[in-house]
Design a protein around this motif. Structure first.
Motif, PDB file in Angstrom:
ATOM      1  N   ARG A  91     -80.470  26.906 -22.089  1.00 42.78           N
ATOM      2  CA  ARG A  91     -81.322  26.176 -21.153  1.00 42.78           C
ATOM      3  C   ARG A  91     -80.952  26.494 -19.716  1.00 42.78           C
ATOM      4  N   SER A  92     -79.681  26.739 -19.475  1.00 40.89           N
ATOM      5  CA  SER A  92     -79.208  27.043 -18.125  1.00 40.89           C
ATOM      6  C   SER A  92     -79.239  28.533 -17.834  1.00 40.89           C
ATOM      7  N   ASN A  93     -79.867  29.296 -18.739  1.00 43.33           N
ATOM      8  CA  ASN A  93     -80.063  30.746 -18.544  1.00 43.33           C
ATOM      9  C   ASN A  93     -78.759  31.532 -18.525  1.00 43.33           C
ATOM     10  N   ARG A  94     -77.762  31.058 -19.256  1.00 41.51           N
ATOM     11  CA  ARG A  94     -76.476  31.754 -19.232  1.00 41.51           C
ATOM     12  C   ARG A  94     -76.310  32.717 -20.413  1.00 41.51           C
ATOM     13  N   SER A 117     -81.542  45.912 -13.929  1.00 42.60           N
ATOM     14  CA  SER A 117     -80.392  45.747 -13.037  1.00 42.60           C
ATOM     15  C   SER A 117     -80.534  44.476 -12.210  1.00 42.60           C
ATOM     16  N   ASP A 118     -81.725  44.251 -11.661  1.00 41.22           N
ATOM     17  CA  ASP A 118     -81.958  43.037 -10.874  1.00 41.22           C
ATOM     18  C   ASP A 118     -81.863  41.791 -11.748  1.00 41.22           C
ATOM     19  N   PHE A 119     -82.407  41.872 -12.972  1.00 42.53           N
ATOM     20  CA  PHE A 119     -82.363  40.715 -13.866  1.00 42.53           C
ATOM     21  C   PHE A 119     -80.932  40.403 -14.289  1.00 42.53           C
ATOM     22  N   ALA A 120     -80.115  41.436 -14.526  1.00 44.46           N
ATOM     23  CA  ALA A 120     -78.723  41.220 -14.920  1.00 44.46           C
ATOM     24  C   ALA A 120     -77.948  40.479 -13.844  1.00 44.46           C
ATOM     25  N   ARG A 121     -78.267  40.747 -12.593  1.00 42.29           N
ATOM     26  CA  ARG A 121     -77.599  40.019 -11.510  1.00 42.29           C
ATOM     27  C   ARG A 121     -78.070  38.573 -11.458  1.00 42.29           C
ATOM     28  N   ALA A 122     -79.334  38.341 -11.783  1.00 45.21           N
ATOM     29  CA  ALA A 122     -79.864  36.979 -11.738  1.00 45.21           C
ATOM     30  C   ALA A 122     -79.415  36.151 -12.938  1.00 45.21           C
ATOM     31  N   GLY A 125     -75.735  36.448 -18.288  1.00 41.79           N
ATOM     32  CA  GLY A 125     -75.417  36.164 -19.689  1.00 41.79           C
ATOM     33  C   GLY A 125     -76.502  36.542 -20.664  1.00 41.79           C
ATOM     34  N   ILE A 126     -77.673  36.955 -20.172  1.00 43.76           N
ATOM     35  CA  ILE A 126     -78.795  37.281 -21.052  1.00 43.76           C
ATOM     36  C   ILE A 126     -78.849  38.789 -21.269  1.00 43.76           C
ATOM     37  N   ARG A 127     -78.840  39.191 -22.536  1.00 49.00           N
ATOM     38  CA  ARG A 127     -78.881  40.615 -22.888  1.00 49.00           C
ATOM     39  C   ARG A 127     -80.323  41.011 -23.190  1.00 49.00           C
ATOM     40  N   VAL A 128     -80.739  42.169 -22.699  1.00 44.35           N
ATOM     41  CA  VAL A 128     -82.083  42.680 -22.948  1.00 44.35           C
ATOM     42  C   VAL A 128     -81.970  43.897 -23.864  1.00 44.35           C
ATOM     43  N   GLU A 129     -82.569  43.799 -25.039  1.00 44.87           N
ATOM     44  CA  GLU A 129     -82.578  44.895 -26.011  1.00 44.87           C
ATOM     45  C   GLU A 129     -83.925  45.617 -25.913  1.00 44.87           C
ATOM     46  N   ILE A 130     -83.906  46.925 -25.684  1.00 47.97           N
ATOM     47  CA  ILE A 130     -85.130  47.705 -25.506  1.00 47.97           C
ATOM     48  C   ILE A 130     -85.485  48.424 -26.800  1.00 47.97           C
ATOM     49  N   LEU A 131     -86.723  48.248 -27.240  1.00 53.20           N
ATOM     50  CA  LEU A 131     -87.243  48.915 -28.432  1.00 53.20           C
ATOM     51  C   LEU A 131     -88.462  49.724 -28.024  1.00 53.20           C
ATOM     52  N   GLU A 132     -88.446  51.045 -28.257  1.00 53.85           N
ATOM     53  CA  GLU A 132     -89.552  51.909 -27.840  1.00 53.85           C
ATOM     54  C   GLU A 132     -90.537  52.126 -28.987  1.00 53.85           C
ATOM     55  N   PHE A 133     -91.848  52.056 -28.653  1.00 55.94           N
ATOM     56  CA  PHE A 133     -92.931  52.282 -29.605  1.00 55.94           C
ATOM     57  C   PHE A 133     -94.047  53.054 -28.906  1.00 55.94           C
ATOM     58  N   PRO A 134     -94.853  53.811 -29.652  1.00 52.92           N
ATOM     59  CA  PRO A 134     -96.132  54.264 -29.097  1.00 52.92           C
ATOM     60  C   PRO A 134     -96.998  53.046 -28.790  1.00 52.92           C
ATOM     61  N   ASP A 135     -97.955  53.194 -27.872  1.00 49.36           N
ATOM     62  CA  ASP A 135     -98.758  52.050 -27.432  1.00 49.36           C
ATOM     63  C   ASP A 135     -99.404  51.283 -28.574  1.00 49.36           C
ATOM     64  N   GLU A 136    -100.029  52.030 -29.519  1.00 41.88           N
ATOM     65  CA  GLU A 136    -100.749  51.328 -30.578  1.00 41.88           C
ATOM     66  C   GLU A 136     -99.805  50.536 -31.471  1.00 41.88           C
ATOM     67  N   PHE A 288     -88.976  35.979 -14.467  1.00 42.19           N
ATOM     68  CA  PHE A 288     -88.433  36.964 -13.534  1.00 42.19           C
ATOM     69  C   PHE A 288     -89.452  38.063 -13.274  1.00 42.19           C
ATOM     70  N   CYS A 289     -90.108  38.550 -14.328  1.00 39.99           N
ATOM     71  CA  CYS A 289     -91.107  39.593 -14.178  1.00 39.99           C
ATOM     72  C   CYS A 289     -92.295  39.129 -13.339  1.00 39.99           C
ATOM     73  N   CYS A 290     -92.659  37.857 -13.504  1.00 40.32           N
ATOM     74  CA  CYS A 290     -93.776  37.309 -12.730  1.00 40.32           C
ATOM     75  C   CYS A 290     -93.426  37.215 -11.244  1.00 40.32           C
ATOM     76  N   ARG A 291     -92.149  36.953 -10.948  1.00 46.01           N
ATOM     77  CA  ARG A 291     -91.732  36.781  -9.551  1.00 46.01           C
ATOM     78  C   ARG A 291     -91.406  38.098  -8.865  1.00 46.01           C
ATOM     79  N   HIS A 292     -91.142  39.150  -9.657  1.00 47.15           N
ATOM     80  CA  HIS A 292     -90.692  40.419  -9.074  1.00 47.15           C
ATOM     81  C   HIS A 292     -91.652  41.531  -9.476  1.00 47.15           C
ATOM     82  N   PRO A 293     -92.590  41.892  -8.593  1.00 44.68           N
ATOM     83  CA  PRO A 293     -93.549  42.948  -8.903  1.00 44.68           C
ATOM     84  C   PRO A 293     -92.855  44.281  -9.186  1.00 44.68           C
ATOM     85  N   ILE A 294     -93.496  45.105 -10.022  1.00 51.15           N
ATOM     86  CA  ILE A 294     -92.985  46.443 -10.307  1.00 51.15           C
ATOM     87  C   ILE A 294     -93.114  47.287  -9.053  1.00 51.15           C
TER      88      ILE A 294
END
Length: 295
Positions: A91-94, A117-122, A125-136, A288-294
């Motif tokens: 709940r505390s985003n840790r 990188s920006d999200f890791a600083r914010a 404690g939250i780990r982001v796991e990336i999974l790659e797929f074709p669009d479909e 975070f994505c909503c607040r930080h444009p690409i």
């Protein structure tokens, strides 16, 4: 022994009896009557078919079975406290894990490093796991809940929420010595006259639609997922290709980048299924994505 329910209230009472030596004192601390505690212990002894109290001793003690039940209460309380701590951390985003789907090289090379990188600083404690797929396949993974959210080419799917939209375009690739290398712009008809390397990455369907709009078909000789492999074949003169401009490496190679005519723009962004996020971690990454444009 058949399954027997062990009320935590009775187990906690036995734990207090072990430390205090008195049912009355245990009842006082628990805020209940002494007869209620005695009745609960007696009922549990009946259900288990064994004694839990050593009633002939003063101060009152526990049998080995009673100690086991008291230990059960202690472990249950520890697990309860650990659970509350984990929920509070989330709940505390840790802490937590976000499963992020990606449509390939454009996202992995150009967009995600800065965002992660920006999200890791914010939220360290939250780990982001990336999974790659074709669009479909990525959209299916999102709908099936395999990933919490995704960065992908945008669709008209009404079930998706969209945040932080950016733009890119497709470009042509030919070797330095190719007949088209001196052209500033190339058409589908011109590219269809040479062996073609089709990307299996996120921009693959858009490449096929670009040719189809001109009612021509490329001479596909290779179908490849990795951008580096496509570039190597183009440089070797084994074919020409079209990929997303953002997927190109920063260092120059032995190939030429050509504009397409007509142009083939594409939009992409972070998306998720409509509704409540699967976890606090996923919700925090989305916000975070909503607040930080690409960029």
């Amino acid at each position: 022994m058949a399954s027997v329910d062990i009320p935590l209230s009775v187990a906690r009472a036995l734990a207090l009896v072990r430390s205090l030596g008195s049912v009355s004192e245990a009842a006082r601390i628990l805020g209940v009557s002494q007869p209620a505690v005695s009745k609960g212990i007696a009922q549990l002894e009946h259900n288990l078919g064994t004694q839990l109290l050593r009633r002939g001793n003063r101060p009152l003690g526990l049998t080995e079975e009673g100690v086991a039940v008291a230990d059960y209460a202690h472990r249950a309380d520890l697990l309860h406290d650990q659970l509350l701590a984990r929920l509070e951390d989330a709940r505390s985003n840790r802490t937590g894990t976000v499963r992020l789907g990606s449509f390939g090289s454009s996202a992995s090379f150009q967009i995600l490093p800065r965002t992660l990188s920006d999200f890791a600083r914010a939220c360290p404690g939250i780990r982001v796991e990336i999974l790659e797929f074709p669009d479909e396949e990525l959209e299916e993974a999102l709908e099936d809940g395999i990933v919490d959210l995704a960065i992908m080419s945008l669709t008209d799917a009404e079930t998706l929420e969209i945040a932080s939209v950016a733009s890119d375009r497709l470009v042509g690739l030919v070797s330095d010595g190719h007949p088209l290398a001196g052209r500033e712009r190339v058409t589908p008809e011109e590219m269809a006259g040479y062996p073609f390397i089709l990307t299996k990455g996120g921009s693959g369907p858009l490449v096929e639609r670009w040719f189809a709009a001109a009612d021509v078909s490329p001479k596909v000789t290779h179908t490849i997922l990795q951008v580096n492999s496509i570039l190597a074949l183009v440089e070797a003169g084994l074919g020409i290709s079209i990929i997303a401009e953002m997927a190109l490496p920063k260092s120059e190679g032995r190939y030429r980048v050509l504009n397409l005519s007509p142009e083939a723009p594409r939009s992409f962004g972070f998306v998720r299924r409509q509704g409540t996020a699967r976890s606090y971690a996923a919700e925090q990454f989305w916000r975070f994505c909503c607040r930080h444009p690409i960029d």
